[in-house]
Design a protein around this motif. Sequence first.
Motif, PDB file in Angstrom:
ATOM      1  N   THR A  39       0.845  -1.184   0.000  1.00 56.63           N
ATOM      2  CA  THR A  39       0.000   0.000   0.000  1.00 56.63           C
ATOM      3  C   THR A  39       0.883   1.237   0.000  1.00 56.63           C
ATOM      4  O   THR A  39       2.087   1.143   0.255  1.00 56.63           O
ATOM      5  CB  THR A  39      -0.952   0.022   1.214  1.00 56.63           C
ATOM      6  N   PRO A  46      -5.593   1.520  -1.453  1.00 60.37           N
ATOM      7  CA  PRO A  46      -5.911   0.100  -1.298  1.00 60.37           C
ATOM      8  C   PRO A  46      -4.765  -0.629  -0.605  1.00 60.37           C
ATOM      9  O   PRO A  46      -3.610  -0.188  -0.664  1.00 60.37           O
ATOM     10  CB  PRO A  46      -6.089  -0.398  -2.731  1.00 60.37           C
ATOM     11  N   ALA A  57      -6.514  -9.369  -1.850  1.00 64.67           N
ATOM     12  CA  ALA A  57      -6.851  -8.022  -2.294  1.00 64.67           C
ATOM     13  C   ALA A  57      -8.370  -7.889  -2.339  1.00 64.67           C
ATOM     14  O   ALA A  57      -9.079  -8.856  -2.636  1.00 64.67           O
ATOM     15  CB  ALA A  57      -6.272  -7.756  -3.685  1.00 64.67           C
ATOM     16  N   ASP A  58      -8.860  -6.717  -2.025  1.00 67.00           N
ATOM     17  CA  ASP A  58     -10.293  -6.439  -2.045  1.00 67.00           C
ATOM     18  C   ASP A  58     -10.442  -4.925  -2.093  1.00 67.00           C
ATOM     19  O   ASP A  58      -9.719  -4.223  -1.374  1.00 67.00           O
ATOM     20  CB  ASP A  58     -10.948  -7.009  -0.780  1.00 67.00           C
ATOM     21  N   PRO A  59     -11.368  -4.390  -2.900  1.00 67.18           N
ATOM     22  CA  PRO A  59     -11.524  -2.934  -2.970  1.00 67.18           C
ATOM     23  C   PRO A  59     -11.886  -2.292  -1.626  1.00 67.18           C
ATOM     24  O   PRO A  59     -11.673  -1.101  -1.435  1.00 67.18           O
ATOM     25  CB  PRO A  59     -12.660  -2.731  -3.976  1.00 67.18           C
ATOM     26  N   GLU A  60     -12.420  -3.071  -0.687  1.00 71.47           N
ATOM     27  CA  GLU A  60     -12.791  -2.522   0.618  1.00 71.47           C
ATOM     28  C   GLU A  60     -11.656  -2.600   1.647  1.00 71.47           C
ATOM     29  O   GLU A  60     -11.814  -2.135   2.769  1.00 71.47           O
ATOM     30  CB  GLU A  60     -14.032  -3.222   1.144  1.00 71.47           C
ATOM     31  N   GLN A  61     -10.511  -3.171   1.278  1.00 73.27           N
ATOM     32  CA  GLN A  61      -9.323  -3.183   2.136  1.00 73.27           C
ATOM     33  C   GLN A  61      -8.559  -1.907   1.857  1.00 73.27           C
ATOM     34  O   GLN A  61      -7.846  -1.815   0.850  1.00 73.27           O
ATOM     35  CB  GLN A  61      -8.426  -4.385   1.816  1.00 73.27           C
ATOM     36  N   VAL A  62      -8.710  -0.908   2.715  1.00 70.33           N
ATOM     37  CA  VAL A  62      -8.101   0.393   2.456  1.00 70.33           C
ATOM     38  C   VAL A  62      -7.506   0.987   3.722  1.00 70.33           C
ATOM     39  O   VAL A  62      -7.892   0.652   4.842  1.00 70.33           O
ATOM     40  CB  VAL A  62      -9.121   1.399   1.869  1.00 70.33           C
TER      41      VAL A  62
END
Length: 161
Positions: A39, A46, A57-62
């Motif tokens: 990151t 992300p 990986a996931d778009p909501e892992q930020v």
Amino acid sequence: MDSDTFVYTTYIRTTPDELWKALTDAAFTRRYWGVAFETEWTPGAPMVWDEGGRRTADPEQVVLAAEPGRLLSYTWHSFTPAWAEAVRLDQDVYERLAREPRSTVTYVIEPSGDTVKLTVTHGDLRPGGMMKGLIAEGWPALVSSLKSLLETGEELPEPPR
């Protein structure tokens, strides 16, 4: 009383900058956690979790907040079938975890004399949920290994499974 938050605090003989590095630098996190984070460490960036070459990986892992030497917060990783298989979770445990809401972790770093106070808050947990039970054991062990690494140069050995 059950809540949606787990809090763990410790004091580490280090500096805020060294602790920040230990929380964000892949070489450090691999040593005491077995995970490297890919990151930019800026809010909204992300995050990819790399555990021994297995990437989650996931778009909501930020990243939610990143103030070097002071504050770090991000969403917890996604539970995927590949992750569950790699960590040897049985199907029932994986399915229960996958049904729980995404949680968040926040590290607050505060100077305290010759030490640094680290408070880890893992929130947005399902009260009485499986994840809360797992992290109640996991965070103390993980933070103890981080503390050992920073204070002695050696992380704690991984406990037997």
